[in-house]
Every structure is written in structure tokens, then in C-alpha cells.
Design a protein around this motif. Structure first.
Motif, PDB file in Angstrom:
ATOM      1  N   ARG A 194      37.675  51.365  76.475  1.00  0.00           N
ATOM      2  CA  ARG A 194      38.414  51.698  75.254  1.00  0.00           C
ATOM      3  C   ARG A 194      39.747  50.970  75.262  1.00  0.00           C
ATOM      4  NH1 ARG A 194      37.323  57.365  72.829  1.00  0.00           N
ATOM      5  NH2 ARG A 194      38.930  56.602  71.432  1.00  0.00           N
ATOM      6  N   GLN A 213      43.608  50.218  74.984  1.00  0.00           N
ATOM      7  CA  GLN A 213      44.823  50.912  75.386  1.00  0.00           C
ATOM      8  C   GLN A 213      45.999  50.294  74.638  1.00  0.00           C
ATOM      9  OE1 GLN A 213      44.916  50.418  79.652  1.00  0.00           O
ATOM     10  NE2 GLN A 213      43.019  51.558  79.931  1.00  0.00           N
ATOM     11  N   PRO A 214      47.079  51.046  74.443  1.00  0.00           N
ATOM     12  CA  PRO A 214      48.227  50.502  73.704  1.00  0.00           C
ATOM     13  C   PRO A 214      48.732  49.159  74.251  1.00  0.00           C
ATOM     14  CG  PRO A 214      48.498  52.852  73.995  1.00  0.00           C
ATOM     15  CD  PRO A 214      47.280  52.457  74.803  1.00  0.00           C
ATOM     16  N   THR A 215      48.639  48.968  75.546  1.00  0.00           N
ATOM     17  CA  THR A 215      49.122  47.718  76.149  1.00  0.00           C
ATOM     18  C   THR A 215      48.230  46.518  75.813  1.00  0.00           C
ATOM     19  OG1 THR A 215      47.960  48.284  78.189  1.00  0.00           O
ATOM     20  CG2 THR A 215      50.310  48.872  78.052  1.00  0.00           C
ATOM     21  N   ARG A 232      47.192  45.783  72.689  1.00  0.00           N
ATOM     22  CA  ARG A 232      47.330  45.414  71.271  1.00  0.00           C
ATOM     23  C   ARG A 232      47.790  43.981  71.040  1.00  0.00           C
ATOM     24  NH1 ARG A 232      50.176  49.014  67.278  1.00  0.00           N
ATOM     25  NH2 ARG A 232      48.714  48.063  65.846  1.00  0.00           N
ATOM     26  N   SER A 238      43.399  48.672  66.091  1.00  0.00           N
ATOM     27  CA  SER A 238      43.901  48.731  67.472  1.00  0.00           C
ATOM     28  C   SER A 238      45.060  49.718  67.605  1.00  0.00           C
ATOM     29  CB  SER A 238      44.332  47.335  67.950  1.00  0.00           C
ATOM     30  OG  SER A 238      45.433  46.863  67.204  1.00  0.00           O
ATOM     31  N   SER A 239      45.363  50.432  66.534  1.00  0.00           N
ATOM     32  CA  SER A 239      46.476  51.388  66.572  1.00  0.00           C
ATOM     33  C   SER A 239      45.999  52.743  67.084  1.00  0.00           C
ATOM     34  CB  SER A 239      47.095  51.550  65.184  1.00  0.00           C
ATOM     35  OG  SER A 239      46.217  52.264  64.345  1.00  0.00           O
ATOM     36  N   PRO A 240      46.904  53.531  67.650  1.00  0.00           N
ATOM     37  CA  PRO A 240      46.526  54.854  68.167  1.00  0.00           C
ATOM     38  C   PRO A 240      45.993  55.793  67.084  1.00  0.00           C
ATOM     39  CG  PRO A 240      48.662  54.189  69.034  1.00  0.00           C
ATOM     40  CD  PRO A 240      48.284  53.183  67.987  1.00  0.00           C
ATOM     41  N   GLY A 241      46.379  55.617  65.833  1.00  0.00           N
ATOM     42  CA  GLY A 241      45.934  56.491  64.760  1.00  0.00           C
ATOM     43  C   GLY A 241      44.636  56.072  64.091  1.00  0.00           C
ATOM     44  N   SER A 274      37.713  51.795  69.315  1.00  0.00           N
ATOM     45  CA  SER A 274      37.748  50.360  69.583  1.00  0.00           C
ATOM     46  C   SER A 274      37.623  50.127  71.078  1.00  0.00           C
ATOM     47  CB  SER A 274      39.052  49.746  69.068  1.00  0.00           C
ATOM     48  OG  SER A 274      39.141  49.849  67.673  1.00  0.00           O
ATOM     49  N   SER A 280      35.578  47.050  66.916  1.00  0.00           N
ATOM     50  CA  SER A 280      35.970  48.341  66.353  1.00  0.00           C
ATOM     51  C   SER A 280      34.749  48.987  65.711  1.00  0.00           C
ATOM     52  CB  SER A 280      37.093  48.175  65.323  1.00  0.00           C
ATOM     53  OG  SER A 280      36.622  47.481  64.183  1.00  0.00           O
TER      54      SER A 280
END
Length: 153
Positions: free
Chosen positions: A7, A9-11, A13, A48-51, A56, A71
Motif C-alpha cells: 500500500r 505510504q505518504p513518503t 507521494r 495518492s493522498s491519505p483521503g 492505492s 489505484s
């Protein structure tokens, strides 16, 4: 080359954003390349955003670099059934032909099955012969055809 599918991760993006321009390939020649590129970047940012209202996945190589992205959301077929929907699938040039795309699609299909979906759908440009061949090799079949006519002004 080893490939890990996980999955997002924010890093991840910024590395996923670096792949966005690959999604402009195979677009109809009458479409504005600038508009398409802007839309593609927006899709990548959203998915790719958390919301993001979906899931993805990224493909990571042995150097912890993002070499692919997919996605997955849901869409309603006109007959009412909810299908899984692959919104974006992109693989870095350097990783083409190494099974990255197939691994990402397999992850999306697995998730769709876990979510209880009977079908998984996607769209790609009619001129994107490479993508059409790739998807057909994975068992995807044509279901709908969208036709466009450019009108003179």
C-alpha cells in the motif's frame, strides 16, 4: 530485480508524482497535451493522498524506489452492479517488461476480490496499443467503445 508491492505510504507521494507524465501516452491527438498532463497530475495527487476513497499500491524496487503505481476504486455499471475500477496504472520506463505492471494489476484484482467485486474495469486510450495489448494478455476484454468526433467551430 526484486519487486515489493505494498500500500502507498505518504513518503511515496513525490516519487509517484514523478511517474505521472507516463499516463499522457496514448492520448488522442486532438486533445490538449497540457490539459491532459494537468488532469493526470491531479488524478495522481488525488489517488495518492491519505483521503483517497479507494486503495492505492506501489511497486518498490531493491533500492526502495517507487517504480510503479496502481489505484483502485469502485464504479457502478449502468446495470447497477458495483465494479472495482483501476483508475491509474503506471510503471517507470526503467522497469518496463519486468512484471511490475502485472504485479500491480494482480494486487488490485486481489483487493477487488476481497472487497466482493465480481468484475474489475479500467479505461485506456484507444491509441495506446501497448496498454491494450498488456491488458488483453491479462484477460481483460473490450466491453464498451467510446466514440468521439471533433466538431469544427
Amino acid at each position: 530485480m526484486g519487486i515489493e508491492i505494498r500500500r502507498i505510504q505518504p513518503t511515496d507521494r513525490s516519487q509517484v508524482r514523478d511517474l505521472a507524465d507516463r499516463l499522457t501516452e496514448g492520448v488522442a491527438p486532438w486533445r490538449s497535451t497540457d490539459d491532459v498532463a494537468q488532469a493526470v497530475r491531479s488524478w495522481i495527487d488525488d489517488s495518492s493522498s491519505p483521503g483517497f476513497d479507494g486503495v492505492s499500491f506501489v511497486a518498490i524496487d531493491d533500492n526502495d524506489q517507487v517504480i510503479g503505481f496502481v489505484s483502485l476504486t469502485t464504479t457502478a455499471h449502468f446495470a447497477g452492479e458495483l465494479d472495482a475500477y483501476i483508475g491509474e496504472l503506471v510503471v517507470a520506463h526503467k522497469a518496463e517488461g519486468r512484471g511490475v505492471g502485472a504485479s500491480l494489476v494482480a494486487a488490485a484484482e486481489h483487493r477487488a476480490t476481497l472487497d466482493g467485486r465480481r468484475c474489475i474495469t479500467l479505461t485506456t486510450g484507444a491509441a495506446n496499443d501497448r496498454a491494450l495489448h498488456f491488458y488483453r494478455q491479462l484477460g481483460y476484454r473490450d466491453e464498451d467503445i467510446k466514440l468521439t468526433k471533433v466538431l469544427s467551430r
